[in-house]
Write an enzyme that holds these catalytic residues in place. Structure first.
Site, PDB file in Angstrom:
ATOM      1  N   GLU A   1      13.819   0.737  -0.064  1.00 45.19           N
ATOM      2  CA  GLU A   1      13.571   2.128  -0.430  1.00 45.19           C
ATOM      3  C   GLU A   1      14.654   2.595  -1.401  1.00 45.19           C
ATOM      4  O   GLU A   1      15.847   2.490  -1.126  1.00 45.19           O
ATOM      5  CB  GLU A   1      13.555   3.020   0.825  1.00 45.19           C
ATOM      6  CG  GLU A   1      13.497   4.508   0.560  1.00 45.19           C
ATOM      7  CD  GLU A   1      12.343   4.927  -0.346  1.00 45.19           C
ATOM      8  OE1 GLU A   1      12.621   5.606  -1.362  1.00 45.19           O
ATOM      9  OE2 GLU A   1      11.185   4.573  -0.058  1.00 45.19           O
TER      10      GLU A   1
ATOM     11  N   HIS B   1      14.555   8.106  -0.483  1.00 42.15           N
ATOM     12  CA  HIS B   1      14.627   8.667   0.873  1.00 42.15           C
ATOM     13  C   HIS B   1      13.605   8.016   1.779  1.00 42.15           C
ATOM     14  O   HIS B   1      12.428   7.943   1.429  1.00 42.15           O
ATOM     15  CB  HIS B   1      14.323  10.178   0.859  1.00 42.15           C
ATOM     16  CG  HIS B   1      15.156  10.965  -0.099  1.00 42.15           C
ATOM     17  ND1 HIS B   1      16.500  11.181   0.088  1.00 42.15           N
ATOM     18  CD2 HIS B   1      14.831  11.600  -1.255  1.00 42.15           C
ATOM     19  CE1 HIS B   1      16.967  11.921  -0.910  1.00 42.15           C
ATOM     20  NE2 HIS B   1      15.976  12.172  -1.738  1.00 42.15           N
TER      21      HIS B   1
ATOM     22  N   LYS C   1       5.046  22.625   4.697  1.00 42.83           N
ATOM     23  CA  LYS C   1       4.532  23.288   5.911  1.00 42.83           C
ATOM     24  C   LYS C   1       5.581  24.206   6.510  1.00 42.83           C
ATOM     25  O   LYS C   1       5.253  25.256   7.070  1.00 42.83           O
ATOM     26  CB  LYS C   1       4.089  22.254   6.960  1.00 42.83           C
ATOM     27  CG  LYS C   1       3.005  21.306   6.486  1.00 42.83           C
ATOM     28  CD  LYS C   1       1.871  22.026   5.792  1.00 42.83           C
ATOM     29  CE  LYS C   1       1.157  21.217   4.762  1.00 42.83           C
ATOM     30  NZ  LYS C   1       1.833  20.815   3.548  1.00 42.83           N
TER      31      LYS C   1
ATOM     32  N   GLY D   1      -3.655  24.257 -11.719  1.00 41.90           N
ATOM     33  CA  GLY D   1      -4.316  23.332 -10.817  1.00 41.90           C
ATOM     34  C   GLY D   1      -4.530  23.949  -9.453  1.00 41.90           C
ATOM     35  O   GLY D   1      -3.654  24.641  -8.936  1.00 41.90           O
TER      36      GLY D   1
ATOM     37  N   ALA E   1       0.622  21.639 -11.058  1.00 37.35           N
ATOM     38  CA  ALA E   1       0.043  20.919  -9.920  1.00 37.35           C
ATOM     39  C   ALA E   1      -1.276  20.304 -10.374  1.00 37.35           C
ATOM     40  O   ALA E   1      -2.338  20.622  -9.856  1.00 37.35           O
ATOM     41  CB  ALA E   1      -0.160  21.875  -8.753  1.00 37.35           C
TER      42      ALA E   1
ATOM     43  N   ALA F   1      -1.206  11.180   3.227  1.00 35.77           N
ATOM     44  CA  ALA F   1      -0.229  10.408   3.990  1.00 35.77           C
ATOM     45  C   ALA F   1      -0.888   9.610   5.111  1.00 35.77           C
ATOM     46  O   ALA F   1      -0.551   8.444   5.345  1.00 35.77           O
ATOM     47  CB  ALA F   1       0.832  11.352   4.566  1.00 35.77           C
TER      48      ALA F   1
ATOM     49  N   HIS G   1     -13.906  27.418  26.638  1.00 40.20           N
ATOM     50  CA  HIS G   1     -13.955  28.835  26.256  1.00 40.20           C
ATOM     51  C   HIS G   1     -12.762  29.563  26.881  1.00 40.20           C
ATOM     52  O   HIS G   1     -12.420  29.306  28.031  1.00 40.20           O
ATOM     53  CB  HIS G   1     -15.251  29.472  26.777  1.00 40.20           C
ATOM     54  CG  HIS G   1     -15.328  30.959  26.553  1.00 40.20           C
ATOM     55  ND1 HIS G   1     -15.652  31.497  25.332  1.00 40.20           N
ATOM     56  CD2 HIS G   1     -15.096  32.003  27.394  1.00 40.20           C
ATOM     57  CE1 HIS G   1     -15.637  32.831  25.445  1.00 40.20           C
ATOM     58  NE2 HIS G   1     -15.296  33.149  26.683  1.00 40.20           N
TER      59      HIS G   1
END
Length: 462
Positions: free
Chosen positions: A35, A38, A52, A177, A265, A315, A441
């Site tokens: 890697e 990160h 998020k 975008g 984007a 992902a 419910h």
């Protein structure tokens, strides 16, 4: 060069790479991950997770303004922008450390550096260490696509990275975008008070979604104060010291808008450069590595998973491909190719969007006779109690067999609900199976049941 031997080497430690590595180690394979930046990849460090965290802050801030609706009081509501960004980065750091721990726990050897394929079964790490293995998985991910003349500069024109760590809150933003990345940033900045404009080159926003869901999202965004431009092409960005004048072509006419910042984007491109593909038979098509159903490339012993191997750029798709790839290499029985139509997609804008399988239009294009069911949030007791009555659930069935072809949702928490339909599709569930299932419910999930019932003229609460 120092030399080391492994059973399998994974290039890239993102959600595809690190999951493949752990599964390989579980199966007794001597495993290495290389890697360059990160562990956790873009998703964990600059994508899925930190966005998020940002959106959660914006959601709470939005709810605080609605306090009186719930019989609560909240005065002098404000936010500390720097702390919002700081929390997002801390969440990423915590999870990146978690990935490092998981790899260590599973005895996966991690090399920090840039990998390059040297030919059959060989790679180098930064030109200093040579690693050998009969199986090499490329999981190098992707980066933001750049449009000529509209390149991010890190100051006035941002990529997703700069949009996640701004030093100050802009008063106005143009988002180029309207895919998942674009609309999530649009929601974040709009919720915190920026004037947001979305420019989308297609004729509707979130164009991969079902047309009805797309229309619903547009209506909600405009209700929130966003300006939406579709069939719109940004042709020029004129920068001053502190803002940008965007020239946007809509319907043959060019209109100009002035904004503090522009967020680009406009898609992604696979990281296929400078990894030694020229030393192999690996084929690249439109910026992505060509693979078969088992993630095998044209070079024996070399595989590719995740974003670098093409859409859908998710992902969870990368992770699943990693597991399938490793299990196939190990020769496990009952390994099945990935069915793209069973992969759920989630977008965490406000309102949330989630879907799995075919849209109504795609199902008809494929020649299916369809039965379509719909149910609105306003007909659900839990949604009303939550103060979230805006949304809908839509299901698409094969009229001949009752097979669930697709499910499409918009509204509060639909990104959590969609997996119910994901499991149903994986189990090849029919409408009768779903009708006979008992949904608790009061929950939002009852709308999923009602949508199925509606497809067959049996909805109870609407």
């Amino acid at each position: 060069m120092t030399e080391q031997n492994f059973d399998i080497i994974i290039i890239g430690g993102g959600p595809g790479g690190y999951v493949a590595a752990i599964r390989a180690a579980q199966l007794g394979m001597k495993t290495a991950v290389v890697e360059r930046e990160h562990l956790g990849g873009i998703c964990l460090n600059w994508g899925c997770i930190p966005t998020k965290a940002l959106l959660r802050s914006a959601e709470i801030y939005h709810l605080m303004h609605r306090a009186s609706e719930f019989g609560l009081k909240a005065d002098n509501i404000g936010f500390d922008f720097a702390k919002i960004i700081e929390r997002s980065r801390k969440v990423s750091a915590q999870l990146s450390g978690g990935v490092k721990h998981l790899l260590k726990k599973n005895k996966v050897t991690v090399f920090d550096g840039t990998a390059k394929l040297l030919g059959k079964g060989k790679i180098s790490v930064d030109g200093k260490t040579e690693l050998k293995a009969p199986h090499i998985i490329i999981a190098t991910g992707a980066r933001a696509r750049v449009l000529p003349g509209l390149e991010p500069d890190g100051k006035l024109v941002w990529s997703y990275k700069e949009a996640m760590v701004p030093t100050e809150m802009p008063k106005s933003v143009l988002v180029m975008g309207s895919g998942a990345i674009g609309v999530e940033f649009a929601s974040f900045y709009n919720s915190l008070g920026a004037q947001v404009t979305i420019a989308e080159v297609m004729d509707r926003i979130v164009p991969v979604e079902d047309a009805e869901i797309s229309a619903f999202v547009r209506k909600q965004f405009e209700k929130q104060g966003m300006k939406i431009l579709t069939s719109a092409k940004v042709v020029k960005l004129e920068k001053s010291k502190s803002n940008v004048t965007a020239h946007i072509e809509v319907g043959g006419k060019v209109e100009k808008i002035v904004v503090d910042r522009v967020i680009s984007a406009v898609g992604i491109a696979g990281n296929v450069e400078n990894i030694g593909l020229e030393n192999t038979k690996v084929k690249v098509d439109r910026g992505h590595i060509v693979i078969n159903e088992w993630m095998q490339t044209a070079e024996p012993g070399v595989y590719a998973i995740g974003d670098v191997a093409g859409p859908p750029w998710l992902a969870h798709k990368a992770s699943h491909e990693g597991v399938i790839c490793v299990e196939k290499i190990k020769g496990l029985p009952d390994v099945h190719p990935l069915k793209v139509e069973n992969i759920p997609g989630c977008t965490y804008c406000t309102p949330q969007i989630a879907s799995v399988g075919l849209t109504e239009a795609k199902a008809k294009e494929k020649g299916y006779q369809v039965k379509v069911g719909k149910f609105p949030f306003i007909g659900n007791g839990k949604a009303i109690a939550l103060g979230e009555p805006e949304g809908m659930v839509k299901t698409v069935f094969d009229a001949k067999t009752g097979e669930l072809l697709g499910a499409h949702m918009v509204g509060a928490e639909v990104t959590e609900l969609i997996q119910g339909y994901g499991v149903a599709k994986s189990l090849e569930t029919t409408e009768l199976d779903l009708m006979h299932a008992v949904f608790p419910h009061p929950t939002l999930s009852e709308m999923m049941h009602e949508s199925v019932l509606d497809a067959y003229g049996r909805a109870i609460h609407f």
